[in-house]
Design a protein around this motif. Structure first.
Motif, short mmCIF file in Angstrom:
data_model
loop_
_atom_site.label_atom_id
_atom_site.label_comp_id
_atom_site.label_asym_id
_atom_site.label_seq_id
_atom_site.Cartn_x
_atom_site.Cartn_y
_atom_site.Cartn_z
N TYR A 23 0.81 -1.21 0.00
CA TYR A 23 0.00 0.00 0.00
C TYR A 23 0.85 1.27 0.00
CZ TYR A 23 -4.28 -2.66 0.96
OH TYR A 23 -5.35 -3.52 0.88
N VAL A 24 2.15 1.15 0.14
CA VAL A 24 3.05 2.30 0.09
C VAL A 24 4.19 1.97 -0.87
CG1 VAL A 24 2.49 2.96 2.46
CG2 VAL A 24 4.53 1.57 2.01
N THR B 142 7.78 0.83 -8.40
CA THR B 142 6.47 1.27 -8.88
C THR B 142 5.60 0.07 -9.23
OG1 THR B 142 7.16 1.34 -11.21
CG2 THR B 142 7.55 3.31 -9.89
N ALA B 143 4.33 0.37 -9.48
CA ALA B 143 3.39 -0.65 -9.95
C ALA B 143 2.70 -0.09 -11.19
CB ALA B 143 2.36 -0.98 -8.87
N LEU C 144 -7.53 2.92 1.62
CA LEU C 144 -6.76 4.07 2.09
C LEU C 144 -6.60 4.00 3.61
CD1 LEU C 144 -5.34 6.73 1.61
CD2 LEU C 144 -7.57 7.86 1.51
N LEU C 145 -7.62 3.58 4.31
CA LEU C 145 -7.51 3.43 5.77
C LEU C 145 -6.53 2.32 6.14
CD1 LEU C 145 -11.24 3.89 6.89
CD2 LEU C 145 -9.32 5.47 7.25
N VAL C 146 -6.45 1.27 5.32
CA VAL C 146 -5.45 0.23 5.57
C VAL C 146 -4.05 0.83 5.46
CG1 VAL C 146 -4.45 -1.92 4.72
CG2 VAL C 146 -6.93 -1.66 4.82
N ALA C 147 -3.81 1.62 4.40
CA ALA C 147 -2.50 2.25 4.21
C ALA C 147 -2.15 3.17 5.38
CB ALA C 147 -2.48 3.03 2.90
N LEU C 148 -3.13 3.94 5.83
CA LEU C 148 -2.88 4.86 6.94
C LEU C 148 -2.61 4.09 8.23
CD1 LEU C 148 -5.50 7.66 6.25
CD2 LEU C 148 -3.05 7.69 5.78
N GLY D 111 -6.69 -1.89 -6.25
CA GLY D 111 -5.51 -1.59 -5.45
C GLY D 111 -5.42 -0.12 -5.11
N VAL D 112 -4.74 0.19 -4.03
CA VAL D 112 -4.48 1.57 -3.62
C VAL D 112 -3.03 1.68 -3.16
CG1 VAL D 112 -4.91 3.31 -1.82
CG2 VAL D 112 -6.83 2.29 -3.03
#
Length: 323
Positions: free
Chosen positions: A129-130, A155-156, A185-189, A215-216
């Motif tokens: 996610y990052v 990158t992806a 996005l909440l998972v990434a945060l 994906g995000v």
């Protein structure tokens, strides 16, 4: 830029820095080519001859610049332009991030520190996610003597930012499509916050999605800070997006990112935001930091409850990003 001005600039330039500048060389190159292009030249034979010579000189110098080698990397033309850096495709699904101004080296260092910390402390399941920091090194420009910090990021393919999503859906995005973006996005945060890092600039241009696989990836960690620190700078043009603690240079926390993320989602859905999700987002954007949620993964569970009441059990909903 007028043709005569472009000819004078090319004639006087002794180095690439003189010719293309150091802040936005690609923009200067485009301006010069537009002013000197054979299809746009005046009819005066003397001026045309000077302009054509200058045009050849500019394009030749730019071509040489395009194959610049920095460290172990051979650069092509810029693939993207970010808030403070140009990004170059250096192969193997990697982007080299070169700041336009040496004064932004500290922000590049913040990104490298944030991504190293998340990689070391974060749950491996959520690291995609990052971005992944592949390399970092300083580079001194031989023409100007300016030293810049460089980050190289994995990158992806197939990613698009939320600005592109909003352009594709100018009347607002269906909340069922926004839901998976919000959830991820909440998972990434949560990944970052558990590692003690606040992103500090959760804005539409920094949230990238992969439409087919849902994906995000949350990018551009140059504005990050440790929990309890202060966000070092604002992204120009987005001053009104930030919660009060950022504007007042006060300590930030997970609630800082949560407020920005909820603003992104409300903006994305626009007038199509259901009343229940509007209320949920408003609760994430209380003025006081200590009044906002501070656990992104716990907030994800609350969001799932709201979505379940609205739409029932979660199912995969294909998403198309129209042009």
């Amino acid at each position: 830029m007028r043709t005569a001005e472009a000819i004078d600039l090319v004639t006087a330039a002794r180095t690439d820095a003189d010719l293309f500048g150091t802040d936005q060389p690609a923009r200067r190159y485009r301006e010069l080519v537009a002013a000197l292009h054979p299809d746009r030249l005046p009819t005066d034979p003397g001026v045309r001859a000077e302009a054509l010579d200058a045009f050849v000189h500019v394009t030749t110098r730019w071509q040489a610049r395009r194959t610049t080698v920095l460290g172990d990397y051979r650069l092509g033309p810029p693939a993207h332009s970010g808030d403070l850096a140009d990004l170059y495709d250096v192969g193997d699904d990697r982007l080299l991030k070169l700041p336009r101004r040496p004064t932004d080296n500290d922000l590049m260092a913040r990104e490298a520190h944030a991504l190293r910390t998340i990689a070391e402390r974060g749950d491996p399941r959520y690291l995609p996610y990052v971005p992944r920091l592949v390399d970092e090194f300083p580079h001194r420009d031989s023409a100007t003597g300016a030293e810049r910090r460089i980050n190289v990021l994995a990158t992806a393919p197939g990613l698009h930012d939320l600005d592109a999503v909003r352009r594709a859906y100018p009347d607002g995005l269906d909340a069922r499509d926004a839901a998976w973006m919000w959830r991820r996005l909440l998972v990434a945060l949560g990944l970052a916050h558990r590692a003690g890092i606040v992103h500090g600039a959760v804005l539409p241009r920094h949230v990238l999605i992969e439409p087919d696989a849902h994906g995000v990836v949350l990018v551009d960690w140059c504005f990050s800070a440790p929990t309890g620190g202060t966000i070092p700078a604002l992204v120009p043009g987005h001053e009104d997006w930030y919660p009060p603690e950022v504007l007042r240079k006060r300590p930030c926390g997970p609630g800082t990112d949560i407020a920005l993320a909820s603003r992104c989602m409300s903006w994305l859905m626009g007038p199509r935001t259901p009343r229940e999700l509007h209320a949920f987002a408003q609760g994430c954007r209380q003025d006081a930091l200590n009044a906002r949620p501070d656990d992104a993964w716990a907030l994800l569970r609350e969001l799932d409850q709201v979505l379940d009441r609205l739409y029932g059990p979660r199912t995969f909903r294909p998403f198309t990003l129209t042009s």
